[in-house]
Design a protein around this motif. Structure first.
Motif, short mmCIF file in Angstrom:
data_model
loop_
_atom_site.label_atom_id
_atom_site.label_comp_id
_atom_site.label_asym_id
_atom_site.label_seq_id
_atom_site.Cartn_x
_atom_site.Cartn_y
_atom_site.Cartn_z
N GLU A 84 1.92 21.44 -17.36
CA GLU A 84 1.02 20.49 -17.71
C GLU A 84 1.25 20.16 -19.74
O GLU A 84 1.59 19.49 -20.03
CB GLU A 84 -0.48 20.30 -17.74
CG GLU A 84 -0.59 20.05 -16.13
CD GLU A 84 -0.05 18.69 -15.56
OE1 GLU A 84 -0.60 17.08 -16.13
OE2 GLU A 84 0.98 18.93 -15.17
N ALA A 85 1.45 21.26 -20.18
CA ALA A 85 1.07 21.39 -21.78
C ALA A 85 3.35 21.22 -21.93
O ALA A 85 3.37 20.82 -22.85
CB ALA A 85 1.29 22.42 -22.25
N ASP A 87 5.33 19.25 -20.52
CA ASP A 87 6.01 18.23 -19.84
C ASP A 87 5.28 17.26 -21.11
O ASP A 87 5.61 16.09 -21.99
CB ASP A 87 4.34 17.62 -18.75
CG ASP A 87 5.93 17.82 -17.10
OD1 ASP A 87 6.55 18.25 -17.22
OD2 ASP A 87 4.88 17.74 -16.20
N LEU A 88 4.04 17.64 -21.91
CA LEU A 88 3.42 16.60 -22.48
C LEU A 88 4.05 17.14 -24.27
O LEU A 88 4.56 15.97 -24.83
CB LEU A 88 1.72 16.65 -23.04
CG LEU A 88 1.18 16.75 -21.96
CD1 LEU A 88 -0.68 17.19 -22.27
CD2 LEU A 88 0.66 15.44 -22.65
N THR A 91 6.81 14.72 -24.90
CA THR A 91 6.41 13.52 -24.92
C THR A 91 6.84 12.95 -26.61
O THR A 91 6.56 12.15 -27.21
CB THR A 91 6.04 12.73 -24.26
OG1 THR A 91 4.09 13.22 -24.56
CG2 THR A 91 5.76 13.11 -22.95
N LEU A 92 6.42 14.32 -27.07
CA LEU A 92 6.04 14.46 -28.70
C LEU A 92 6.58 13.33 -29.36
O LEU A 92 7.92 14.00 -29.75
CB LEU A 92 5.09 15.18 -29.05
CG LEU A 92 3.48 16.06 -28.48
CD1 LEU A 92 4.06 17.16 -28.41
CD2 LEU A 92 2.53 14.99 -28.06
N ASP A 168 -0.76 19.74 -32.30
CA ASP A 168 0.21 19.06 -31.17
C ASP A 168 -0.20 19.06 -30.22
O ASP A 168 -1.05 18.30 -28.61
CB ASP A 168 1.66 18.53 -31.08
CG ASP A 168 1.92 18.20 -33.04
OD1 ASP A 168 1.44 17.33 -33.09
OD2 ASP A 168 3.06 18.86 -33.28
N ILE A 169 -0.65 20.26 -29.65
CA ILE A 169 -0.91 20.85 -28.18
C ILE A 169 -1.48 22.04 -28.43
O ILE A 169 -1.86 22.98 -29.25
CB ILE A 169 0.23 21.44 -27.61
CG1 ILE A 169 1.12 19.93 -27.45
CG2 ILE A 169 0.00 21.64 -25.79
CD1 ILE A 169 0.86 19.34 -26.21
N HIS A 224 -3.17 16.71 -28.00
CA HIS A 224 -3.82 16.94 -26.78
C HIS A 224 -4.09 17.89 -26.73
O HIS A 224 -3.82 19.14 -27.14
CB HIS A 224 -2.77 16.83 -25.51
CG HIS A 224 -1.39 15.47 -25.81
ND1 HIS A 224 -2.23 14.15 -25.13
CD2 HIS A 224 -0.50 15.05 -25.96
CE1 HIS A 224 -1.28 13.68 -25.41
NE2 HIS A 224 -0.70 13.90 -25.87
N LEU A 226 -5.72 21.02 -24.06
CA LEU A 226 -5.72 21.26 -22.38
C LEU A 226 -6.90 21.84 -21.77
O LEU A 226 -6.08 23.57 -22.74
CB LEU A 226 -4.27 21.94 -21.85
CG LEU A 226 -3.02 20.58 -22.17
CD1 LEU A 226 -2.12 20.67 -23.35
CD2 LEU A 226 -2.25 20.48 -20.73
N ILE A 262 -7.52 17.49 -19.58
CA ILE A 262 -6.89 16.83 -20.37
C ILE A 262 -7.75 15.76 -21.34
O ILE A 262 -8.08 15.46 -21.21
CB ILE A 262 -5.09 16.37 -20.51
CG1 ILE A 262 -5.12 17.12 -19.48
CG2 ILE A 262 -4.38 16.35 -21.67
CD1 ILE A 262 -3.06 16.32 -19.11
N THR A 264 -6.97 13.92 -25.31
CA THR A 264 -6.16 12.66 -25.80
C THR A 264 -6.72 12.39 -26.98
O THR A 264 -7.37 11.73 -26.55
CB THR A 264 -5.09 12.63 -25.47
OG1 THR A 264 -4.04 13.01 -24.41
CG2 THR A 264 -3.88 12.33 -26.47
#
Length: 269
Positions: A84-85, A87-88, A91-92, A168-169, A224, A226, A262, A264
């Motif tokens: 999941e991380a 995938d995110l 998109t950054l 960012d993550i 994000h 997680l 998650i 955001t």
């Protein structure tokens, strides 16, 4: 199979090891590679010592990750959080996302995420932190080779201040087992892993709340958070995220029996 191997399998099976043949093979290989007496390794395994501690590693997300006694052993279901991380991260808008692996244990999550994205030609700026000295030492073994710094301390306290507002993550595999349920966990976890890596307080969300309380300050706009949780904890976790100005959602994997919450941070206007 030799007589000696058969005897090892029999001992492991008698001790309740479900995958006795596989464990016998791994322990035999470990004894050969390290020079440790096989009988001693088998005796420790029979007494309940986690296999991963005896091998010195575990497989996670396709990687061999170093682990050690008194360090939380990453669960296979947590690979879903890494996916999941990833995938995110894709998109950054930033070229080199800033990632922090908090409550990092062995550093497996950060290592797996960095490796996954590196295979696609993507680079992250990774840091990790844990309160347990043994975990920090182990995480440094896994993460220093990829240029990631590992800090010891409580949650955000040891992180460099220049990361504030730039993450960012944020991977935060916080402990989420309710205190009263610790006694019902498998002995390999309950008796060997640090309680700080398991005990999430009365409802399992105490550490999660502390992370969320500071996350909005530390996350970059659009960043994000997680966190792994149990399915029953999700409604409460989403409420906590909302109360702290984060947009919350849940992701699930039926295959891995994994649930990830998650949060955001709103993007800058």
């Amino acid at each position: 199979m030799s007589a000696g191997s058969t005897d090892v399998v029999a001992q492991l099976r008698a001790a309740g090891c479900v995958f006795a043949e596989d464990e016998a093979r791994l322990l035999t290989t470990a004894a050969t590679e390290t020079g440790v007496d096989l009988a001693d390794l088998v005796a420790q395994r029979v007494s309940g010592t986690p296999l991963e501690y005896l091998l010195g590693w575990t497989e996670f997300h396709g990687l061999r990750v170093a682990v050690a006694p008194d360090v939380f052993v990453p669960r296979q279901r947590t690979a879903f959080l890494v996916d999941e991380a990833a995938d995110l991260a894709r998109t950054l808008p930033t070229e080199h996302p800033v990632v922090v692996d908090m409550c990092c244990g062995s550093g497996a999550l950060g290592l797996a995420l960095a490796t996954t994205l590196a295979a696609e030609g993507r680079r992250i700026d990774l840091a990790a932190a844990d309160v347990e000295p043994a975990a920090v030492e182990c995480a440094r073994r896994n993460l220093t080779p990829i240029g990631a710094a590992v800090y010891q301390g409580d949650l955000f306290d040891p992180l460099p201040r220049q990361l504030c507002g730039r993450i960012d993550i944020l991977l935060a595999n916080t402990p989420y087992v309710p205190s009263e349920m610790i006694a019902h966990m498998p002995p390999e976890a309950r008796d060997y892993e640090p309680r700080s890596a398991l005990d999430g307080g009365s409802d399992g969300l105490d550490i999660f709340r502390r992370v969320v309380d500071a996350a909005r300050t530390w996350l970059a706009p659009g960043g994000h958070l997680l966190v792994e949780a149990s399915e029953t904890q999700v409604p409460h976790a989403i409420t906590v995220l909302t109360e702290h100005g984060l947009t919350g959602r849940m992701a699930e994997s039926d295959e891995l029996y994994a649930t990830v919450v998650i949060g955001t941070k709103p993007a800058a206007r």
